[in-house]
Enzyme design. Structure first.
Site, PDB file in Angstrom:
ATOM      1  N   LYS A 192       7.835  -5.256   9.498  1.00  0.00           N
ATOM      2  CA  LYS A 192       7.990  -4.297  10.605  1.00  0.00           C
ATOM      3  C   LYS A 192       6.704  -3.501  10.780  1.00  0.00           C
ATOM      4  CE  LYS A 192       9.433  -0.099  10.838  1.00  0.00           C
ATOM      5  NZ  LYS A 192       8.455   0.368  11.846  1.00  0.00           N
ATOM      6  N   GLY A 244       2.450   3.448   3.835  1.00  0.00           N
ATOM      7  CA  GLY A 244       2.743   4.558   4.735  1.00  0.00           C
ATOM      8  C   GLY A 244       2.640   5.866   3.986  1.00  0.00           C
ATOM      9  N   SER A 245       3.354   6.850   4.455  1.00  0.00           N
ATOM     10  CA  SER A 245       3.217   8.186   3.871  1.00  0.00           C
ATOM     11  C   SER A 245       3.933   8.282   2.519  1.00  0.00           C
ATOM     12  CB  SER A 245       3.805   9.217   4.826  1.00  0.00           C
ATOM     13  OG  SER A 245       5.155   8.902   5.073  1.00  0.00           O
ATOM     14  N   GLU A 247       5.786  10.635   1.675  1.00  0.00           N
ATOM     15  CA  GLU A 247       7.131  11.151   1.949  1.00  0.00           C
ATOM     16  C   GLU A 247       8.119   9.993   2.141  1.00  0.00           C
ATOM     17  OE1 GLU A 247       6.924  13.307   5.566  1.00  0.00           O
ATOM     18  OE2 GLU A 247       9.078  13.689   5.592  1.00  0.00           O
ATOM     19  N   GLY A 249       7.554   6.887   1.309  1.00  0.00           N
ATOM     20  CA  GLY A 249       7.517   6.099   0.073  1.00  0.00           C
ATOM     21  C   GLY A 249       8.560   6.600  -0.918  1.00  0.00           C
ATOM     22  N   GLU A 266       2.080   1.647  -1.180  1.00  0.00           N
ATOM     23  CA  GLU A 266       0.685   2.036  -0.924  1.00  0.00           C
ATOM     24  C   GLU A 266       0.760   3.275  -0.050  1.00  0.00           C
ATOM     25  OE1 GLU A 266      -1.937   0.492  -2.112  1.00  0.00           O
ATOM     26  OE2 GLU A 266      -1.070  -1.378  -2.825  1.00  0.00           O
ATOM     27  N   CYS A 300      -6.106   6.051   4.719  1.00  0.00           N
ATOM     28  CA  CYS A 300      -5.421   6.519   3.513  1.00  0.00           C
ATOM     29  C   CYS A 300      -6.423   6.926   2.437  1.00  0.00           C
ATOM     30  CB  CYS A 300      -4.496   5.439   2.992  1.00  0.00           C
ATOM     31  SG  CYS A 300      -5.316   3.854   2.814  1.00  0.00           S
ATOM     32  N   GLU A 397      -2.850  15.780   2.841  1.00  0.00           N
ATOM     33  CA  GLU A 397      -3.520  14.704   3.563  1.00  0.00           C
ATOM     34  C   GLU A 397      -3.499  15.054   5.056  1.00  0.00           C
ATOM     35  OE1 GLU A 397      -1.443  10.932   3.970  1.00  0.00           O
ATOM     36  OE2 GLU A 397      -3.310   9.907   3.517  1.00  0.00           O
TER      37      GLU A 397
HETATM   38  P1  NAD Z   1       4.958   6.678   7.854  1.00  0.00           P
HETATM   39  O1  NAD Z   1       5.352   6.724   6.436  1.00  0.00           O
HETATM   40  O2  NAD Z   1       5.505   7.693   8.752  1.00  0.00           O
HETATM   41  O3  NAD Z   1       5.388   5.277   8.489  1.00  0.00           O
HETATM   42  C1  NAD Z   1       5.000   4.063   7.927  1.00  0.00           C
HETATM   43  C2  NAD Z   1       5.987   2.997   8.325  1.00  0.00           C
HETATM   44  O4  NAD Z   1       7.259   3.294   7.778  1.00  0.00           O
HETATM   45  C3  NAD Z   1       6.197   2.859   9.826  1.00  0.00           C
HETATM   46  O5  NAD Z   1       6.328   1.498  10.129  1.00  0.00           O
HETATM   47  C4  NAD Z   1       7.512   3.590  10.050  1.00  0.00           C
HETATM   48  O6  NAD Z   1       8.235   3.122  11.166  1.00  0.00           O
HETATM   49  C5  NAD Z   1       8.264   3.262   8.790  1.00  0.00           C
HETATM   50  N1  NAD Z   1       9.289   4.233   8.395  1.00  0.00           N
HETATM   51  C6  NAD Z   1       9.363   5.549   8.708  1.00  0.00           C
HETATM   52  N2  NAD Z   1      10.455   6.100   8.132  1.00  0.00           N
HETATM   53  C7  NAD Z   1      11.060   5.117   7.428  1.00  0.00           C
HETATM   54  C8  NAD Z   1      12.215   5.065   6.591  1.00  0.00           C
HETATM   55  N3  NAD Z   1      12.961   6.132   6.360  1.00  0.00           N
HETATM   56  N4  NAD Z   1      12.527   3.896   6.001  1.00  0.00           N
HETATM   57  C9  NAD Z   1      11.769   2.797   6.202  1.00  0.00           C
HETATM   58  N5  NAD Z   1      10.685   2.781   6.992  1.00  0.00           N
HETATM   59  C10 NAD Z   1      10.315   3.933   7.584  1.00  0.00           C
HETATM   60  O7  NAD Z   1       3.385   6.632   7.845  1.00  0.00           O
HETATM   61  P2  NAD Z   1       2.409   6.560   9.100  1.00  0.00           P
HETATM   62  O8  NAD Z   1       2.341   7.911   9.695  1.00  0.00           O
HETATM   63  O9  NAD Z   1       2.746   5.410   9.982  1.00  0.00           O
HETATM   64  O10 NAD Z   1       1.025   6.185   8.375  1.00  0.00           O
HETATM   65  C11 NAD Z   1       0.222   7.100   7.800  1.00  0.00           C
HETATM   66  C12 NAD Z   1       0.393   7.101   6.290  1.00  0.00           C
HETATM   67  O11 NAD Z   1       0.150   5.803   5.741  1.00  0.00           O
HETATM   68  C13 NAD Z   1      -0.596   8.009   5.620  1.00  0.00           C
HETATM   69  O12 NAD Z   1       0.030   8.797   4.662  1.00  0.00           O
HETATM   70  C14 NAD Z   1      -1.568   7.040   4.956  1.00  0.00           C
HETATM   71  O13 NAD Z   1      -2.250   7.572   3.872  1.00  0.00           O
HETATM   72  C15 NAD Z   1      -0.702   5.905   4.599  1.00  0.00           C
HETATM   73  N6  NAD Z   1      -1.476   4.668   4.390  1.00  0.00           N
HETATM   74  C16 NAD Z   1      -1.664   4.205   3.121  1.00  0.00           C
HETATM   75  C17 NAD Z   1      -2.413   3.063   2.880  1.00  0.00           C
HETATM   76  C18 NAD Z   1      -2.623   2.545   1.485  1.00  0.00           C
HETATM   77  O14 NAD Z   1      -3.012   1.395   1.335  1.00  0.00           O
HETATM   78  N7  NAD Z   1      -2.374   3.325   0.448  1.00  0.00           N
HETATM   79  C19 NAD Z   1      -2.992   2.385   3.952  1.00  0.00           C
HETATM   80  C20 NAD Z   1      -2.795   2.880   5.228  1.00  0.00           C
HETATM   81  C21 NAD Z   1      -2.029   4.034   5.440  1.00  0.00           C
END
Ligand code: NAD
Length: 790
Positions: A192, A244-245, A247, A249, A266, A300, A397
């Site tokens: 997704k 993703g974030s 939070e 995670g 990640e 990130c 962040e």
């Molecule tokens: P996010 O956590 O809001 O969303 C990431 C993904 O998760 C999206 O596809 C979103 O639709 C989905 N999502 C949201 N809530 C969910 C839930 N409850 N259950 C399952 N899926 C859910 O993050 P974002 O704002 O899209 O991205 C920014 C974040 O990603 C930053 O914190 C950044 O540091 C991190 N990031 C980390 C890496 C890494 O490799 N460590 C790489 C890129 C981005």
């Protein structure tokens, strides 16, 4: 006007990238059928759509099918159907498919780059030169892993159907990081993308059709958190890979607790960019531009905290400001643009809000005097000085073009400041003295360290975090392990101990009453609560009593483990000698331990003797491997080497099982120690005397105080305390299923690395329960990039 003046007076002309091909692609597609499931394009079953718009103008680009739980069901069903054939296909067959994907992407490289820039807002220079080529390299690199599975990962096979959820900041690159290793391992996927940036994943699905990816092997479902949660909770999925974030995670860690799903996270970061006074300042400034203003800081691993040595701070800040004034903010499709718009208005508002709060908390925020385009979600590059370590800009962040600056006096202070964060994704170290840089790199709590560089990535080099930046690695050999599993020989089902009637009658032939205490910080200490529990023999008589450890005792043990520097800092050879010595001393008391095993478990004399012998052999094994389970050197396609170092996880909590109580205990504690971790162990609740009998063996074996701490008591209670303790970095858990599930859920505070048997023990005597399988869990891989050449 002389030449220099003329040079400085020259203006950039516009250098727009053509977008007609991308517009034609957008116009031709039916985005109401954007779910790629089982090789078909489907509308969302609930009929819903979401909008994706252009960050540089706010204009609508497309209305995209928004998947719900029923669509996820269909995607998982398609992936499940495709799995047997795909996982049974030869490595060569899978390699050909991965290679075909990479080649097909190359043929449409420009379309990918332009679409990515239109949808995400990142400058075309970045999508064209970094995101897309790296994504392609990932597929071609992983074609090789598909064929190398038998050679490099004997005994392993793909985990099955994997659910993958990615963010919007590197939409295509994150997709490649997820899908390439999964396909190489023989897994099928349901991925997704993020709802802000669906476009390149749709083009990628078209590529899969053309590259001959069998139907159902790759399923791409568009949607938001609802679709994401449906993937996370789906019982037909064996592994979740999330970027993703932190939070979200943590939500996912909780949701998957007890499910047995493999998980890699990640997450976010707050990476330090450390400049020592002997650094080449001009290079460091260019590094900063890349470190924090790449992709508008929506990275990130962005070097968002500049730590600069006091003596050069003014000079460096002056250079940074001059350079910032020359950064070109504007249309991301212009080839001269350095900084494009942020991805969305919500992100822009968030960044503004954090800057305002940072300023309220005392930071001085500076921006170059430049005009912003009249529409779109643009933000000027921002430099914050006078930032205290507790300032929100130093801790949170921002995920925007904001650099927070702090100064340090000496190396120790630089390391302390760098590690003063709950995150641990990356760090950059700038010094012309490579000895200093390589002295600092291992002391940084971060999964990636760049020496005199930043944001270097490659498919062959692992990437991933320490601490709350998540666990698991993407890329290279480490990344492949995330999609593979090896069968471990299962032992008995573990049941929650019930407090049945306590034995009262002394066992026959007991010697002088000996009270087993706890073992904390190298000393035998009474439990804080001053309660004891009785331990029964196999015949139900009283074998002795041990201390009833409590929350306070675990806390003391964790403090002792954390304070013990002698063990993690010892050389591997030194640790090896201590483990050999432990084996030697246990061997000297083998008969006594065998008798104890018989008394407590009812094992016959031969079985007891065998278990003691196997325990000694296992200590020998890990003593020998302590200086052999080493890292590697990668040679990425850049003028750099990458040192993949094996580092200890840190403080590891170990909850040992009842079966084979001596061998099980040693099989878990020894590999953790061998890799330099310090341990807080909770021995078998039923047979703790085997562990308490070890106190003297440990005391005679030169183990530094605090390296091993042993707290006896109620497994479920003590496991819960360890799981919640934010200074425990890893937790290995062989307890009943409920205790394991609860501990996984409770581990979210600091996202500790949990390895649980999910209510099953292992057959500790088997070969598979020893060696690499355990050592891999006892380490973090840190990739240190060291460039060379002038
Ligand atoms: P996010 O956590 O809001 O969303 C990431 C993904 O998760 C999206 O596809 C979103 O639709 C989905 N999502 C949201 N809530 C969910 C839930 N409850 N259950 C399952 N899926 C859910 O993050 P974002 O704002 O899209 O991205 C920014 C974040 O990603 C930053 O914190 C950044 O540091 C991190 N990031 C980390 C890496 C890494 O490799 N460590 C790489 C890129 C981005």
């Amino acid at each position: 006007m002389n030449i220099l003046e003329r040079y400085h007076a020259m203006e950039y002309g516009p250098a727009p990238e053509a977008r007609n091909e991308a517009d034609a692609w957008l116009a031709a597609r039916d985005f109401g059928k954007a779910l790629f499931i089982g090789g078909d394009w489907k509308a969302a079953s609930g009929g819903k759509t979401f909008e994706t718009s252009e960050p540089s103008s706010g204009k609508l680009l497309a209305k995209i099918s928004d998947a719900n739980a029923a669509d996820i069901d269909a995607a998982v069903a398609a992936a499940t159907k495709a799995l047997p054939k795909w996982s049974a296909s030869s490595g060569y067959q899978r390699a050909k498919v991965l290679y075909a994907i990479g080649r097909a992407m190359q043929r449409h490289q420009r379309l990918f780059a332009v679409l990515e820039t239109i949808d995400n807002g990142k400058p075309i220079r970045e999508s064209r030169d970094i995101d897309v080529p790296l994504a392609i390299r990932h597929f071609i690199h992983h074609a090789g892993w598909a064929q190398a599975l038998d050679r490099d990962f004997p005994g392993h096979k793909g985990v099955g159907v994997v659910g993958q959820i990615i963010p919007w900041n590197f939409p295509l690159l994150m997709l490649a990081w997820k899908i390439a290793p999964a396909l190489a391992a023989g897994c099928t996927v349901v991925l997704k993308p993020a709802e802000f940036t669906p476009l390149t994943s749709i083009l990628f699905a078209e590529i899969c059709e053309r590259a001959g990816v069998p139907k159902g092997v790759v399923n791409i479902v568009q949607g938001g958190p609802e679709a994401g949660a449906a993937i996370v909770n789906h019982p037909g999925i064996q592994k979740i890979a999330f970027t993703g974030s932190s939070e979200v995670g943590k939500i996912i860690r909780k949701a998957t607790a007890g499910s047995g799903k493999k998980l890699s996270l990640e997450l976010g970061g707050k990476s330090a960019f450390i400049v020592f006074e002997d650094a080449d300042l001009d290079s460091a400034v260019e590094g900063l531009v890349d470190g924090i203003w790449f992709n508008q800081g929506q990275v990130c691993c962005a070097g968002s905290r500049l730590l600069v040595q006091e003596g050069i701070a003014d000079a460096l800040i002056a250079k940074v400001k001059t350079r910032m004034s020359r950064l070109r903010v504007g249309s991301p499709l212009d080839k001269n643009t350095d900084i494009g718009p942020l991805v969305d208005l919500t992100q822009l508002d968030r960044v503004k809000g954090l800057i305002a709060e940072g300023a309220r908390q005392g930071a001085v925020c500076w921006q170059p005097d430049a005009a912003l385009p009249s529409s779109g979600y643009y933000h000027l590059p921002t430099l914050a000085t006078s930032v205290s370590p507790a300032n929100i800009l130093a801790q949170e962040e921002v995920f925007g073009p904001v650099l927070a600056t702090m100064t340090f006096r000496n190396t120790e202070e630089a390391i302390e400041l760098a590690n003063n964060t709950r995150y641990g994704l990356a760090a950059s170290v700038w010094s012309e003295n490579v000895n200093l840089a390589l002295h600092v790199a291992p002391q940084l709590k971060a999964g990636v360290v760049w020496v005199n560089g930043t944001n270097m990535f490659d498919a062959a080099c692992g990437f991933g975090g320490y601490r709350e930046s998540g666990f698991g690695r993407e890329g290279g050999r480490e990344g492949m392990f995330e999609y593979l599993s090896a069968k471990l020989p299962l032992g008995s089902v573990i049941k929650l101990a019930t407090s049945s009637a306590q034995p009262v009658e002394q066992a026959d032939g007991s010697a002088i009453d000996r009270t087993a205490k706890l073992f904390i910080g190298g000393k035998q200490v009474r439990p804080d609560g001053n309660y004891s529990i009785a331990v029964a023999t196999a015949k139900g008589k009283l074998a002795g009593e041990v201390g009833l450890g409590s929350r306070k005792d675990i806390r003391d043990a964790v403090s002792a483990a954390r304070a013990c520097k002698a063990w993690p800092e010892a050389t591997a050879y030194n640790r090896s000698q201590v483990l050999y010595y432990l084996a030697e001393n246990l061997s000297g008391r083998a008969s006594e331990f065998a008798a104890r095993l018989t008394e407590l478990t009812g094992a016959n004399a031969k079985a007891a003797r065998d278990e003691v012998e196997q325990s000694i052999e296992r200590l020998f094994l890990y003593a020998g491997l302590a200086d052999k389970f080493e890292g590697r050197v990668h040679q990425p396609p850049a003028r750099a080497v990458t040192l993949a170092l094996h580092e200890p996880v840190g403080v590891v909590g170990i909850v040992a099982p009842d079966n084979q109580p001596l061998l099980g205990f040693i099989s878990l504690v020894a590999p953790a120690l061998a890799m330099g971790n310090t341990v807080v162990a909770v021995p078998s609740e039923r047979h703790p005397l085997l562990a308490t009998d070890l106190y003297q063996v440990i005391e005679y074996s030169d183990v530094p105080a605090g390296a091993i701490n042993i707290v006896t008591g109620r497994t479920a209670e003590l496991a819960g305390v360890l799981a919640k303790h934010d200074d425990v970095d890893g937790l290995w858990l062989f307890a009943d299923a409920d205790t394991c599930a609860k501990a996984e859920a409770d581990s979210v505070g600091n996202l500790k690395r949990v390895w649980s048997g999910n209510g099953r023990s292992l057959d500790w005597a088997s070969e598979e329960a020893a060696g690499d399988a355990l050592l891999r869990r006892a380490i973090e891989v840190k990739n240190v990039w060291v460039p060379y050449g002038d």
